[in-house]
Motif scaffolding. Sequence first.
Motif, PDB file in Angstrom:
ATOM      1  N   GLN A  34      -9.745   6.976  -1.186  1.00  0.00           N
ATOM      2  CA  GLN A  34      -9.151   5.674  -0.917  1.00  0.00           C
ATOM      3  C   GLN A  34     -10.173   4.938  -0.067  1.00  0.00           C
ATOM      4  O   GLN A  34     -10.614   5.456   0.964  1.00  0.00           O
ATOM      5  N   ILE A  35     -10.553   3.750  -0.485  1.00  0.00           N
ATOM      6  CA  ILE A  35     -11.622   3.006   0.181  1.00  0.00           C
ATOM      7  C   ILE A  35     -11.031   1.806   0.906  1.00  0.00           C
ATOM      8  O   ILE A  35     -10.280   1.028   0.333  1.00  0.00           O
ATOM      9  N   VAL A  36     -11.413   1.696   2.169  1.00  0.00           N
ATOM     10  CA  VAL A  36     -11.055   0.546   2.985  1.00  0.00           C
ATOM     11  C   VAL A  36     -12.368  -0.070   3.436  1.00  0.00           C
ATOM     12  O   VAL A  36     -13.304   0.647   3.806  1.00  0.00           O
ATOM     13  N   ALA A  37     -12.459  -1.389   3.401  1.00  0.00           N
ATOM     14  CA  ALA A  37     -13.697  -2.053   3.809  1.00  0.00           C
ATOM     15  C   ALA A  37     -13.366  -3.377   4.496  1.00  0.00           C
ATOM     16  O   ALA A  37     -12.291  -3.945   4.283  1.00  0.00           O
ATOM     17  N   THR A  38     -14.306  -3.835   5.298  1.00  0.00           N
ATOM     18  CA  THR A  38     -14.154  -5.170   5.849  1.00  0.00           C
ATOM     19  C   THR A  38     -14.368  -6.172   4.720  1.00  0.00           C
ATOM     20  O   THR A  38     -14.910  -5.844   3.667  1.00  0.00           O
ATOM     21  N   GLY A  39     -13.936  -7.408   4.934  1.00  0.00           N
ATOM     22  CA  GLY A  39     -13.831  -8.420   3.894  1.00  0.00           C
ATOM     23  C   GLY A  39     -15.037  -8.633   3.010  1.00  0.00           C
ATOM     24  O   GLY A  39     -14.997  -8.381   1.803  1.00  0.00           O
ATOM     25  N   THR A  40     -16.124  -9.120   3.566  1.00  0.00           N
ATOM     26  CA  THR A  40     -17.306  -9.444   2.763  1.00  0.00           C
ATOM     27  C   THR A  40     -17.922  -8.186   2.164  1.00  0.00           C
ATOM     28  O   THR A  40     -18.298  -8.159   0.988  1.00  0.00           O
ATOM     29  N   THR A  41     -17.992  -7.135   2.965  1.00  0.00           N
ATOM     30  CA  THR A  41     -18.546  -5.870   2.468  1.00  0.00           C
ATOM     31  C   THR A  41     -17.714  -5.349   1.301  1.00  0.00           C
ATOM     32  O   THR A  41     -18.261  -4.917   0.276  1.00  0.00           O
ATOM     33  N   GLY A  42     -16.397  -5.413   1.433  1.00  0.00           N
ATOM     34  CA  GLY A  42     -15.519  -4.963   0.356  1.00  0.00           C
ATOM     35  C   GLY A  42     -15.738  -5.748  -0.926  1.00  0.00           C
ATOM     36  O   GLY A  42     -15.726  -5.188  -2.019  1.00  0.00           O
ATOM     37  N   GLY A  43     -15.967  -7.047  -0.794  1.00  0.00           N
ATOM     38  CA  GLY A  43     -16.251  -7.879  -1.968  1.00  0.00           C
ATOM     39  C   GLY A  43     -17.536  -7.473  -2.646  1.00  0.00           C
ATOM     40  O   GLY A  43     -17.607  -7.402  -3.883  1.00  0.00           O
ATOM     41  N   ARG A  44     -18.561  -7.189  -1.859  1.00  0.00           N
ATOM     42  CA  ARG A  44     -19.843  -6.752  -2.443  1.00  0.00           C
ATOM     43  C   ARG A  44     -19.701  -5.403  -3.146  1.00  0.00           C
ATOM     44  O   ARG A  44     -20.293  -5.176  -4.200  1.00  0.00           O
ATOM     45  N   ILE A  45     -18.918  -4.514  -2.557  1.00  0.00           N
ATOM     46  CA  ILE A  45     -18.721  -3.197  -3.165  1.00  0.00           C
ATOM     47  C   ILE A  45     -17.951  -3.354  -4.480  1.00  0.00           C
ATOM     48  O   ILE A  45     -18.294  -2.730  -5.490  1.00  0.00           O
ATOM     49  N   GLN A  46     -16.928  -4.200  -4.501  1.00  0.00           N
ATOM     50  CA  GLN A  46     -16.174  -4.424  -5.732  1.00  0.00           C
ATOM     51  C   GLN A  46     -17.052  -5.016  -6.830  1.00  0.00           C
ATOM     52  O   GLN A  46     -16.899  -4.663  -7.997  1.00  0.00           O
ATOM     53  N   GLN A  47     -17.974  -5.904  -6.469  1.00  0.00           N
ATOM     54  CA  GLN A  47     -18.895  -6.466  -7.466  1.00  0.00           C
ATOM     55  C   GLN A  47     -19.817  -5.392  -8.014  1.00  0.00           C
ATOM     56  O   GLN A  47     -20.087  -5.348  -9.213  1.00  0.00           O
ATOM     57  N   ALA A  48     -20.321  -4.526  -7.135  1.00  0.00           N
ATOM     58  CA  ALA A  48     -21.257  -3.483  -7.559  1.00  0.00           C
ATOM     59  C   ALA A  48     -20.554  -2.346  -8.297  1.00  0.00           C
ATOM     60  O   ALA A  48     -21.168  -1.686  -9.138  1.00  0.00           O
ATOM     61  N   CYS A  49     -19.281  -2.122  -7.979  1.00  0.00           N
ATOM     62  CA  CYS A  49     -18.537  -0.980  -8.516  1.00  0.00           C
ATOM     63  C   CYS A  49     -17.161  -1.430  -8.983  1.00  0.00           C
ATOM     64  O   CYS A  49     -16.149  -1.145  -8.332  1.00  0.00           O
ATOM     65  N   PRO A  50     -17.065  -2.116 -10.103  1.00  0.00           N
ATOM     66  CA  PRO A  50     -15.776  -2.653 -10.549  1.00  0.00           C
ATOM     67  C   PRO A  50     -14.709  -1.589 -10.789  1.00  0.00           C
ATOM     68  O   PRO A  50     -13.519  -1.894 -10.769  1.00  0.00           O
ATOM     69  N   SER A  51     -15.114  -0.340 -10.987  1.00  0.00           N
ATOM     70  CA  SER A  51     -14.129   0.715 -11.247  1.00  0.00           C
ATOM     71  C   SER A  51     -13.410   1.171  -9.975  1.00  0.00           C
ATOM     72  O   SER A  51     -12.367   1.823 -10.060  1.00  0.00           O
ATOM     73  N   LEU A  52     -13.965   0.842  -8.812  1.00  0.00           N
ATOM     74  CA  LEU A  52     -13.369   1.295  -7.556  1.00  0.00           C
ATOM     75  C   LEU A  52     -12.297   0.333  -7.072  1.00  0.00           C
ATOM     76  O   LEU A  52     -12.438  -0.886  -7.188  1.00  0.00           O
ATOM     77  N   SER A  53     -11.269   0.907  -6.486  1.00  0.00           N
ATOM     78  CA  SER A  53     -10.227   0.117  -5.834  1.00  0.00           C
ATOM     79  C   SER A  53     -10.562   0.068  -4.344  1.00  0.00           C
ATOM     80  O   SER A  53     -10.680   1.115  -3.703  1.00  0.00           O
TER      81      SER A  53
END
Length: 126
Positions: A34-53
């Motif tokens: 289960q991944i928790v991230a701060t706002g901007t970082t979480g957005g970058r991770i979602q862009q790089a890894c669309p399969s991750l929630s």
Amino acid sequence: MAGKPSIALIAHDQKKDDLADFAHRHEAVLAGWQIVATGTTGGRIQQACPSLSVQRMKSGPLGGDQQIGALIATGEIDMLIFFVDPLTAMPHDVDVKALMRLATVYDIPMALNRATAELMIAHATR
């Protein structure tokens, strides 16, 4: 956060792309967390890894670091990967220190750079 282990991913300033690259490289492993991230970082991770929630908190300086600190204090975070940018000024330095203090107090494994994060992920997959 029952079930899967939880990991908090945070990156400041010029380290956001580095953390997104790290997440992309370890996307298959992180899918089991289960991944928790701060706002901007979480957005970058979602862009790089669309399969991750990714559960996104507020931006770090707007309270996201503190939100993740609260999750650590309530036992809801198992690991913290926090790429700090040591070459830029951090106006929210007190928030950063508080988050690191909570991870230390609650004995949460914490990586502050990519080399340590690589070791932690390798160990977590054993």
